[in-house]
Motif scaffolding. Structure first.
Motif, short mmCIF file in Angstrom:
data_model
loop_
_atom_site.label_atom_id
_atom_site.label_comp_id
_atom_site.label_asym_id
_atom_site.label_seq_id
_atom_site.Cartn_x
_atom_site.Cartn_y
_atom_site.Cartn_z
N ARG A 48 0.81 -1.22 0.00
CA ARG A 48 0.00 0.00 0.00
C ARG A 48 0.85 1.27 0.00
O ARG A 48 0.46 2.30 -0.54
CB ARG A 48 -0.93 -0.04 1.22
CG ARG A 48 -1.71 1.23 1.50
CD ARG A 48 -2.96 1.31 0.65
NE ARG A 48 -3.63 2.58 0.77
CZ ARG A 48 -4.61 2.86 1.62
NH1 ARG A 48 -5.00 1.94 2.47
NH2 ARG A 48 -5.19 4.03 1.62
N ALA A 55 -2.66 -0.17 -5.18
CA ALA A 55 -3.32 0.15 -3.92
C ALA A 55 -2.86 1.48 -3.32
O ALA A 55 -3.41 1.92 -2.32
CB ALA A 55 -3.06 -0.97 -2.91
N PRO A 59 -8.49 2.11 -1.80
CA PRO A 59 -9.38 1.14 -2.45
C PRO A 59 -10.20 1.76 -3.58
O PRO A 59 -10.64 2.91 -3.49
CB PRO A 59 -10.30 0.69 -1.32
CG PRO A 59 -9.65 1.10 -0.05
CD PRO A 59 -8.81 2.29 -0.38
N THR A 60 -10.37 0.97 -4.64
CA THR A 60 -11.23 1.31 -5.77
C THR A 60 -11.96 0.02 -6.16
O THR A 60 -11.59 -1.07 -5.71
CB THR A 60 -10.42 1.81 -6.98
OG1 THR A 60 -9.62 0.71 -7.47
CG2 THR A 60 -9.51 2.99 -6.63
N ASN A 63 -9.22 -2.43 -7.59
CA ASN A 63 -8.23 -3.05 -6.72
C ASN A 63 -8.83 -3.62 -5.43
O ASN A 63 -8.09 -4.02 -4.54
CB ASN A 63 -7.10 -2.07 -6.40
CG ASN A 63 -7.53 -0.93 -5.50
OD1 ASN A 63 -8.56 -0.97 -4.83
ND2 ASN A 63 -6.73 0.12 -5.47
N ALA A 64 -10.15 -3.68 -5.31
CA ALA A 64 -10.81 -4.13 -4.09
C ALA A 64 -10.26 -5.45 -3.55
O ALA A 64 -10.09 -5.59 -2.33
CB ALA A 64 -12.32 -4.23 -4.30
N PHE A 67 -7.51 -5.32 -0.94
CA PHE A 67 -7.89 -4.91 0.41
C PHE A 67 -8.76 -5.96 1.11
O PHE A 67 -9.24 -5.74 2.21
CB PHE A 67 -8.60 -3.56 0.35
CG PHE A 67 -7.68 -2.45 -0.07
CD1 PHE A 67 -6.94 -1.75 0.86
CD2 PHE A 67 -7.54 -2.13 -1.41
CE1 PHE A 67 -6.07 -0.75 0.47
CE2 PHE A 67 -6.68 -1.12 -1.81
CZ PHE A 67 -5.94 -0.43 -0.87
N TYR A 74 -5.84 -11.46 -7.16
CA TYR A 74 -6.15 -10.12 -7.70
C TYR A 74 -5.69 -10.16 -9.15
O TYR A 74 -4.49 -10.29 -9.43
CB TYR A 74 -5.43 -9.03 -6.91
CG TYR A 74 -5.43 -7.67 -7.60
CD1 TYR A 74 -6.61 -7.11 -8.07
CD2 TYR A 74 -4.25 -6.97 -7.79
CE1 TYR A 74 -6.60 -5.87 -8.72
CE2 TYR A 74 -4.23 -5.74 -8.41
CZ TYR A 74 -5.41 -5.19 -8.87
OH TYR A 74 -5.40 -3.97 -9.51
N GLY A 95 -3.85 -4.14 1.02
CA GLY A 95 -3.37 -3.44 -0.17
C GLY A 95 -2.05 -4.00 -0.66
O GLY A 95 -1.39 -3.41 -1.51
#
Length: 194
Positions: A48, A55, A59-60, A63-64, A67, A74, A95
């Motif tokens: 992160r 990350a 968070p978006t 990229n969730a 997290f 991912y 992250g």
């Protein structure tokens, strides 16, 4: 003589450590997706606090999974062309993830050759986009647990191998961070280490 017991797949605890430690520990493990794959020979770590990480800004929707819980996939598309497989890690710093950059093909190689339209063994999985194509990794796999099908991640069969360390590849930020790890001398790396 009885057969040796089958290796027990890695579970979520294998991903609890920080990203560089997990990236190093993954070298020499075996990654299979629906039984297709081989030995992990190259990884990159991201966390992160790293400006090169997806990350870094928080968070978006994209990229969730980074997290979410450790030990999950991912998967993202690079430059709108290639899927890339990351393994979410670091229970203390959400992250964080490890990009799988290359494997040495070992299981169901003919399937990989068909998927890649390529015969050259060295190039089948040398790079994250090639690897994802050879293993049929897609965005539909993002968020899936790595300890359940279609994934199977097996521990090293030998002691820790000789590992090369260097800066990551293809970045514009965090370019000098030495978080790229590889099996020293492997012909299946995406690019040799300096």
């Amino acid at each position: 003589m009885p057969d040796a017991p089958a290796p027990v797949p890695l579970d979520r605890t294998a991903f609890a450590a920080d990203a560089p430690s997990v990236a190093r520990a993954l070298i020499g493990t075996t990654l299979l997706v629906d039984g297709v794959g081989g030995v992990v020979v190259e990884t990159e770590a991201y966390d992160r606090k790293d400006p090169a990480s997806h990350a870094f800004a928080g968070p978006t929707p994209r990229n969730a999974p980074m997290f979410g819980p450790v030990g999950h996939a991912y998967v993202y598309r690079s430059y709108g062309l290639h899927w890339c497989l990351n393994l979410v890690c670091d229970a203390t710093q959400p992250g964080s993830a490890v990009l799988i950059r290359a494997i040495a093909p070992a299981e169901r190689i003919e399937i990989m050759r068909t998927r890649r339209g390529l015969d050259a063994l060295r190039l089948l999985c040398a790079g994250p986009g090639r690897l994802a194509q050879a293993l049929a990794v897609t965005g539909a796999m993002t968020g899936l647990p790595l300890h359940e099908p279609p994934f199977r991640l097996l521990p090293r069969t030998e002691a820790e191998p000789a590992i090369a360390v260097g800066p990551r590849i293809g970045l514009t930020r965090g370019v000098d961070t030495p978080w790229r790890f590889g099996l020293a001398g492997s012909p299946f790396l995406s690019r040799p280490f300096r």
